[in-house]
Design an enzyme around this catalytic site. Structure first.
Site, short mmCIF file in Angstrom:
data_model
loop_
_atom_site.label_atom_id
_atom_site.label_comp_id
_atom_site.label_asym_id
_atom_site.label_seq_id
_atom_site.Cartn_x
_atom_site.Cartn_y
_atom_site.Cartn_z
N GLY A 268 0.82 -1.21 0.00
CA GLY A 268 0.00 0.00 0.00
C GLY A 268 0.85 1.25 0.00
N ALA A 269 1.79 1.32 0.92
CA ALA A 269 2.63 2.51 1.04
C ALA A 269 3.74 2.22 2.03
CB ALA A 269 1.81 3.69 1.53
N GLU A 271 6.52 3.98 5.02
CA GLU A 271 6.69 5.10 5.95
C GLU A 271 8.11 5.66 6.02
OE1 GLU A 271 6.05 1.84 6.90
OE2 GLU A 271 7.19 1.32 8.70
N ASN A 272 8.92 5.55 4.98
CA ASN A 272 10.30 6.07 5.01
C ASN A 272 10.34 7.45 5.67
OD1 ASN A 272 10.87 3.93 3.05
ND2 ASN A 272 9.73 5.26 1.68
N HIS A 304 -1.92 6.23 8.43
CA HIS A 304 -1.10 5.10 8.88
C HIS A 304 0.40 5.40 8.68
CE1 HIS A 304 -0.25 0.76 9.56
NE2 HIS A 304 0.76 1.00 8.75
N GLU A 305 0.76 5.80 7.48
CA GLU A 305 2.18 6.04 7.21
C GLU A 305 2.68 7.22 8.03
OE1 GLU A 305 3.38 3.58 5.73
OE2 GLU A 305 1.49 2.85 4.90
N HIS A 308 3.35 6.28 11.61
CA HIS A 308 4.58 5.49 11.78
C HIS A 308 5.76 6.39 12.20
CE1 HIS A 308 4.01 1.30 10.91
NE2 HIS A 308 3.60 1.45 9.67
#
Ligand code: 0A1
Ligand code: ZN
Length: 881
Positions: A268-269, A271-272, A304-305, A308
């Protein structure tokens, strides 16, 4: 492709790294076929590490070009380099030294989409879990934290935008039409959070002022021309940033925050740190191209990301066994965010439906594993619904047990104590034990023990004594490699509902700890006695889905119907009606096809009407209640000897029965909901659309024909109504000319827009019946389909295998054959996506014997394929075991 070494990683083998890498300087000279990467690593030996310990760095398919130690070139045999490892047998005796490693990569040829790759000419990276080792040799493990400085060089025309983690630190021109940018991330981070993006993209820019007054520059970077579709994501980002300050006291820490949308992405994606990279599906939306569900999904994934940043990045995992430490907690946080932004009740019901649809079958099948696994062969295969969704439920139970206040104090302590560290589930649990003074020892089993616990409940009411007794028994079914289970601590929220629909009181309850409406089940059997209960109440159990368990409770249909009308807990109210529907479908499915068409009780169809017209209930709630349990839900409840055709027929019959019994009412309600010409993606408007489309579905059943849905399709001014009408046409009237016309119109309108065309693939992949196999095979040859693009593969093949029970499980096994061939075709390029796809066969043992045999053949064929990747072999072997 990483081939299988058969190696198993075990939690108990964890040892801290012998060396650390406090600083990492990276230079990238980008070119599609030959990118040079120079990694200058400051390496530090730990005090405890013996001087003769070799330095071993991880690699994956790397080609070493040059190696320098403290500025001097090294030659063999001072080191050995294989694609997967760089070893310096005798590193310098000094505590600190620098290693400069030059590798060469071909991002344009990277189809696994891990490490550095190109998507639509944009260079991007994906490093979680072990992708960084595809860029350079490194201690590629989450407990090695490093401060990164990055220099990116690229062609100015091809890549005007150069991004990495942290804050920008300068940029400039270079000869030959090239340029560079420098980035510095002051927060030490594990390598899995490294990211780089270089390309030519459009942007939406904004800013956010934090609670303490710091100004943050925000950017969302998308394909040129798609900027208008990124404004919703930007709004969701700002709301997430504010929410985390208000609800968790967490402020953003860098000066910039960038999001980049790419069209080739495995998940989905990601979180860098300071540079989230997204599957464009979770960024791009406007009313013409995205449904209300897409908007809600974007809001959730953006949140969500972003969340994080604290739960995952500032505090990270000690090792990959602790994945749920960041994922379960962050899912919990994004669920709470969405609940606050939208309707809490509706959100909770949707969460539970997802959990049951994905996590329950995982927990009840061959791929079951604890929320915190103890062993893995391929970590990529542990980004599961158990780690994420069940992990979130476990955090929710901690809050239920502690109460909101102590939970928040625990979270505060967690952030304060562990900021900048890589920690474990034990560290996480400890803060809650400390702030609350509670012992969470037994509760911790939720992390360690796989399987969905079952509670069997019987209720006895003694009128004379005015006593209600609940006999509650817990059991946890055996799961692979865990046959004996220990007793769990299960917090079961409940209510005793009186005749007037209000909860009745009681004076005492003996036999189990009860706090704030929650029974704490800890033993195998509890006999809970409530005193002074004036009348026999209806039992409302597991309110709000306080524990992720299954319940076996003897309850009359009348009692369930009563709860469906009166329970004050909206989740339980939905649950009561949903279990009536499920039971009716189970009975009808067991009767099988052939015989008489199933009959349904008039009370049930009347109840559907009563819910549909109850204005006191939110439209979104009514829509969820009216949606029949999916075929897979019924299959799961039946458990064994599944005949998908029988379930399909039962479900069709129930839809027709509800529509027949409520036709006039549904017509009237639908007319009342229409006529909204302005589009807004807010939850209330979305709820009205959801109800309207649920009604349209019933009003299109059987002989009612396709006309109504066809009209809506061509008149719709937004994608929600357009896609809903198209799906109804395809599901209910696949062979009618109206459906062909609508499908053709959709294809023509969105031909140049693959992300939107995915809906077209999905809708057709789900068309029931035996012809689905040929239809899907045909669609794989469509010019817009690409086996190399994960979104296309998931839309067509993923939907076919998970949402088309009659087609995929065609009795002659051709559905499985097509599936197995496609999995192998995908695997050649992208093992991770292939492995995930292959989990579509995990419930094969619950099928009736004939289909079971055919499914097994397909699995055996996969297992026998040559050069299987570690990813796919792990899934296939566990599924067959
Ligand atoms: N940490 C991400 C999930 C993720 C995991 C692996 C990936 O590799 C392809 C990508 C993303 C999240 O929880 O959103
Ligand atoms: Zn996550």
């Amino acid at each position: 492709m990483r081939t299988d070494t058969g190696q198993v990683f075990r939690l108990e083998d964890y040892r801290p790294s012998s060396f650390l890498i406090p600083e990492t300087d990276l230079t990238f000279r980008l070119a599609p076929e030959a990118t040079t990467v120079i990694a200058r690593l400051t390496i530090e030996r730990r005090d405890e590490t013996p001087l003769d310990t070799p330095l071993v760095l991880d690699g994956d398919g790397l080609e070493l070009k040059r190696l320098e130690l403290d500025g001097t070139a090294l030659a063999a045999p001072a080191f050995t380099a294989t694609p997967d490892q760089l070893t310096i047998e005798r590193p310098p005796l000094a505590r600190r030294f620098t290693l400069s490693i030059e590798t060469e990569l071909a991002p344009a040829r990277n189809q696994a989409l891990m490490g550095l790759y190109r998507s639509n000419r944009v260079y991007c990276t994906q490093c979680e879990a072990e992708g960084f080792r595809r860029i350079t040799y490194f201690l590629d493990r989450p407990d090695v934290l490093s401060v990164y400085r990055v220099r990116i060089e690229a062609d100015r025309k091809e890549a005007p935008l150069l991004l990495s983690n942290g804050n920008p630190h300068g940029s400039g021109k270079l000869p030959g039409g090239r340029h560079y940018a420098l980035w510095h991330d002051p927060f030490p981070k594990p390598s899995y959070l490294f990211a780089l993006v270089a390309g030519d993209l459009g942007a939406v820019k904004d800013e956010f002022v934090t609670a303490s007054g710091r100004r943050i520059e925000l950017g969302i970077h998308v394909e040129h021309g798609k900027e208008g579709r990124a404004t919703f994501a930007m709004d969701a980002l700002k709301r997430s940033m504010r929410w985390d300050e208000e609800e968790f006291g967490r402020e953003y820490d860098l000066d910039v925050f960038n999001i980049v949308a790419v069209s080739d992405f495995n998940m989905g994606a990601m979180e860098n740190k300071g540079l989230n990279i997204f599957n464009d599906k979770y960024v791009l939306a406007d009313e013409d191209s995205a449904t209300d569900n897409d908007f809600a999904g974007i809001e959730a994934v953006i949140a969500h990301e972003y969340f994080h940043n604290w739960t995952g990045n500032r505090i990270t995992c000690r090792d990959w066994f602790q994945l749920c430490l960041k994922e379960g907690l962050t899912v919990f946080r994004d669920h709470e965010f969405s609940a606050d932004q939208r309707s809490r009740a509706v959100k909770r019901i949707a969460e539970v439906r997802t959990l049951r649809a994905h996590q329950f079958p995982e927990d009840q099948g061959p791929l079951a594993h604890p929320v915190r696994p103890r062993r893995y062969r391929e970590i990529n295969n542990f980004y599961t619904s158990t780690v994420y969704e069940k992990g979130s439920e476990v955090v929710r139970m901690i809050r239920t047990i502690l109460g909101a206040e102590d939970f928040r104090r625990g979270m505060d302590l967690y952030f304060e104590r562990h900021d900048g560290q890589a920690v474990t589930i034990e560290d996480f649990l400890k803060v809650f034990e400390e702030v609350s003074g509670r012992d969470l020892g037994q509760f911790a089993l939720w992390y360690h023990q796989a399987g969905t616990p079952n509670l069997t409940v019987t209720a006895l009411y003694n009128k004379e004594a005015q006593e209600l007794t609940l006999e509650i028994e817990q059991s946890v079914p055996p799961t692979p490699s865990e046959s004996r289970k220990r007793l769990m601590h299960i917090p079961l929220a409940f209510g005793l509902v009186g005749k007037d629909g209000k909860d009745v009181g009681y004076t005492r309850a003996d036999g189990a700890g009860i706090e704030n409406g929650v029974i704490h089940i800890r033993k195998r059997r509890h006999s809970v006695r409530f005193s002074d209960v004036p009348e026999r109440p209806a039992l409302s159990l597991n309110r709000g889905f306080s524990a992720p368990v299954t319940l076996s409770i003897e309850q009359t249909q009348a009692e369930r119907a009563f709860l469906a009308r009166h329970d004050c807990d909206p989740f339980s109210r939905w649950q009561a009606f949903n279990s009536l529907l499920t039971e009716a479908l189970m009975v009808a499915s067991r009767q099988g096809r052939g015989g008489k068409p199933p009959e349904f009780q008039p009370e049930l169809t009347a109840l559907a009407g009563a819910i549909a017209e109850n204005d006191a209930l939110e439209p979104a709630f009514r829509a969820l209640a009216l949606a029949l349990p999916a075929e897979a839900d019924v299959a799961r409840e039946l458990g064994t000897n599944i005949d998908p055709d029988a379930i399909f027929a039962a479900r069709e019959a129930l839809a027709v029965a509800i529509a027949d019994a409520n036709a006039e009412l549904f017509e009237r309600l639908a007319a009342g909901l229409g006529g909204d010409n302005t589009f807004s993606p807010d939850a209330a408007s979305a709820g009205r659309r959801a109800l309207s489309n649920a009604l349209l579905d019933y009003l299109s059943t059987g002989s009612r024909g396709p006309a109504r849905a066809s009209r809506q399709f061509f008149a719709a001014n937004n994608m929600t109504d357009r896609a809903a009408a198209l799906a109804i046409l395809a599901q209910r009237h696949a062979d009618k000319p109206e459906t062909a016309a609508a499908l053709a119109a959709f294809e023509e309108r969105y031909f140049g827009d693959p992300l939107v065309l995915d809906k077209w693939f999905q809708i057709q992949a789900a068309i029931p019946g035996p012809q689905a196999v040929e239809r899907v095979a045909g669609l794989m040859r469509h010019p817009a389909f690409s086996i190399a693009n994960p979104n296309r593969v998931r839309s067509l093949i993923g939907t076919f295998s998970t949402a088309n029970q009659t087609g995929f499980h065609r009795a002659d096994g051709t559905g499985y054959q097509l599936f197995a061939e496609t999995v192998l075709e995908v695997e050649k390029r992208n093992p991770q996506v292939a492995a995930r796809l292959a989990t579509g066969l995990r419930s094969w043992r619950s099928l009736e014997p004939l289909r079971q045999g055919k499914a097994r053949e397909a699995l055996i064929r996969l297992a026998g394929a040559e050069n299987l990747s570690a990813d796919l072999r792990d899934i296939v072997e566990r599924t067959l075991a």
